[in-house]
Design a protein around this motif. Structure first.
Motif, PDB file in Angstrom:
ATOM      1  N   ALA A 164      10.898   2.387 -17.349  1.00 25.36           N
ATOM      2  CA  ALA A 164      10.729   2.296 -15.820  1.00 25.36           C
ATOM      3  C   ALA A 164       9.947   0.996 -15.437  1.00 25.36           C
ATOM      4  N   THR A 165      10.502  -0.104 -14.850  1.00 25.52           N
ATOM      5  CA  THR A 165       9.756  -1.297 -14.544  1.00 25.52           C
ATOM      6  C   THR A 165      10.070  -1.503 -12.956  1.00 25.52           C
ATOM      7  N   GLN A 166       9.074  -2.025 -12.342  1.00 21.87           N
ATOM      8  CA  GLN A 166       9.301  -2.554 -10.896  1.00 21.87           C
ATOM      9  C   GLN A 166       9.849  -4.094 -10.760  1.00 21.87           C
ATOM     10  N   SER A 167      10.657  -3.942  -9.766  1.00 21.24           N
ATOM     11  CA  SER A 167      10.937  -5.353  -9.467  1.00 21.24           C
ATOM     12  C   SER A 167       9.940  -6.259  -9.081  1.00 21.24           C
ATOM     13  N   LYS A 168      10.388  -7.463  -8.990  1.00 16.76           N
ATOM     14  CA  LYS A 168       9.306  -8.700  -8.778  1.00 16.76           C
ATOM     15  C   LYS A 168       8.922  -8.536  -7.292  1.00 16.76           C
ATOM     16  N   ASP A 169      10.045  -7.779  -6.267  1.00 16.89           N
ATOM     17  CA  ASP A 169       9.675  -8.134  -4.979  1.00 16.89           C
ATOM     18  C   ASP A 169       8.784  -6.761  -4.642  1.00 16.89           C
ATOM     19  N   LYS A 170       8.634  -5.832  -5.767  1.00 13.79           N
ATOM     20  CA  LYS A 170       7.932  -4.573  -5.589  1.00 13.79           C
ATOM     21  C   LYS A 170       8.706  -3.614  -4.748  1.00 13.79           C
ATOM     22  N   LYS A 171       9.948  -3.634  -4.332  1.00 18.11           N
ATOM     23  CA  LYS A 171      10.671  -2.849  -3.521  1.00 18.11           C
ATOM     24  C   LYS A 171      11.328  -1.791  -4.405  1.00 18.11           C
ATOM     25  N   THR A 172      11.636  -1.807  -5.530  1.00 14.98           N
ATOM     26  CA  THR A 172      12.369  -0.895  -6.366  1.00 14.98           C
ATOM     27  C   THR A 172      11.904  -0.699  -7.588  1.00 14.98           C
ATOM     28  N   TYR A 173      12.271   0.343  -8.357  1.00 13.05           N
ATOM     29  CA  TYR A 173      12.009   0.535  -9.765  1.00 13.05           C
ATOM     30  C   TYR A 173      13.454   0.695 -10.530  1.00 13.05           C
ATOM     31  N   GLU A 219       0.929  -0.978  -0.049  1.00 15.43           N
ATOM     32  CA  GLU A 219      -0.183  -0.061   0.039  1.00 15.43           C
ATOM     33  C   GLU A 219       0.789   1.257  -0.003  1.00 15.43           C
ATOM     34  N   ASN A 220       2.007   1.054   0.694  1.00 12.61           N
ATOM     35  CA  ASN A 220       2.984   2.287   0.628  1.00 12.61           C
ATOM     36  C   ASN A 220       3.830   2.604  -0.552  1.00 12.61           C
ATOM     37  N   VAL A 221       3.876   1.322  -1.690  1.00 16.20           N
ATOM     38  CA  VAL A 221       4.751   1.572  -2.689  1.00 16.20           C
ATOM     39  C   VAL A 221       4.074   2.773  -3.685  1.00 16.20           C
ATOM     40  N   LEU A 222       4.960   3.546  -4.030  1.00 23.15           N
ATOM     41  CA  LEU A 222       4.751   4.659  -4.969  1.00 23.15           C
ATOM     42  C   LEU A 222       4.480   4.048  -6.219  1.00 23.15           C
ATOM     43  N   SER A 223       3.423   4.825  -7.210  1.00 24.73           N
ATOM     44  CA  SER A 223       3.433   4.344  -8.441  1.00 24.73           C
ATOM     45  C   SER A 223       4.463   4.874  -9.421  1.00 24.73           C
ATOM     46  N   LYS A 224       4.590   4.126 -10.527  1.00 23.64           N
ATOM     47  CA  LYS A 224       5.628   4.252 -11.438  1.00 23.64           C
ATOM     48  C   LYS A 224       5.805   5.754 -11.965  1.00 23.64           C
ATOM     49  N   GLU A 225       4.651   6.287 -12.119  1.00 22.65           N
ATOM     50  CA  GLU A 225       4.575   7.787 -12.831  1.00 22.65           C
ATOM     51  C   GLU A 225       5.090   8.410 -11.619  1.00 22.65           C
ATOM     52  N   THR A 226       4.644   8.536 -10.068  1.00 18.28           N
ATOM     53  CA  THR A 226       5.333   9.368  -9.364  1.00 18.28           C
ATOM     54  C   THR A 226       6.852   9.074  -9.220  1.00 18.28           C
ATOM     55  N   VAL A 227       7.472   8.135  -9.242  1.00 16.96           N
ATOM     56  CA  VAL A 227       8.815   7.728  -9.132  1.00 16.96           C
ATOM     57  C   VAL A 227       9.579   8.405 -10.350  1.00 16.96           C
ATOM     58  N   VAL A 228       9.095   8.134 -11.622  1.00 13.00           N
ATOM     59  CA  VAL A 228       9.764   8.632 -12.813  1.00 13.00           C
ATOM     60  C   VAL A 228       9.565  10.441 -12.524  1.00 13.00           C
TER      61      VAL A 228
END
Length: 226
Positions: free
Chosen positions: A54-63, A31-40
């Motif tokens: 921009a792609t999110q890692s499988k563990d959802k921890k990084t982009y 729930e706390n993970v930021l969206s790809k657009e926000t990080v970009v």
């Protein structure tokens, strides 16, 4: 028997609690993970350039982010929750644009003022033969990629005789000598000397063959054909 059942029930309850807690932690993290657009947007606001992937890692921890700017292409790893940059590495450098031949010639003439007598090019190095007003001749080499003069050396009279003229120069000499239009020029060896044999179309619809010393540029022979 009853005691065993109670023990098993307690263990099962403990495992269930652990599973529920783990699920809640994972859910909270997601729930706390930021969206790809926000990080970009944060990456582009922090660094010069444009994010092209921009792609999110499988563990959802990084982009994993690809950033391109005038200096090259960069691989960026950003935290998925805070958008903090964890690492940034340049994977491709962009070479500056090379000089044009006109710009290279201008640079050569700045180093040795005079008249360009000959110009050749090998890869990104242009070589100019320049004659100064005092009659001295220099060979100037220009690195068109680095935009700098590599060398400017005076050519001795003996060395000048070892440098053949170009086909274009041979045709020009033949045209001046005959008043016609050069059609073709072939470089041949005659008695150990390189000779340009130039076919010339004359104004009276006749033809001539002009033989020119490829080292000195002097006309060795002219044969007029009927």
């Amino acid at each position: 028997m009853t005691k065993t059942i109670k023990t098993v029930s307690f263990a099962a309850a403990a495992i269930l609690v652990v599973i529920i807690c783990t699920f809640l932690i994972i859910r909270q993290t997601h729930e706390n993970v930021l969206s790809k657009e926000t990080v970009v947007k944060k990456v582009e606001a922090s660094y010069e350039g444009k994010v092209t992937k921009a792609t999110q890692s499988k563990d959802k921890k990084t982009y994993d982010i690809t950033l391109e700017n005038p200096k090259g292409t960069y691989f960026v790893k950003a935290d998925a929750i805070s958008a903090d940059i964890l690492s940034m590495n340049r994977v491709k450098a962009v070479n500056p644009s090379a000089m044009t031949e006109k710009e290279a010639e201008h640079l050569a003439l700045e180093r040795v003022p005079g008249t360009v007598k000959k110009q050749t090019r090998q890869s990104q190095v242009a070589t100019y033969t320049i004659q100064k007003e005092d009659g001295k001749t220099y060979e100037v080499k220009v690195d068109m990629q680095a935009k700098t003069v590599l060398s400017a050396d005076q050519i001795s009279s003996k060395d000048q005789q070892k440098t053949p003229i170009t086909k274009k120069e041979a045709k020009t000499i033949a045209e001046r000598k005959t008043g016609g239009t050069a059609d073709d020029a072939d470089l041949e060896e005659s008695e150990g000397t390189l000779i340009f044999e130039v076919d010339v179309d004359l104004p009276d619809n006749k033809e001539a063959t002009v033989k020119i010393n490829a080292y000195t540029g002097k006309v060795a022979n002219i044969v007029y054909e009927d």
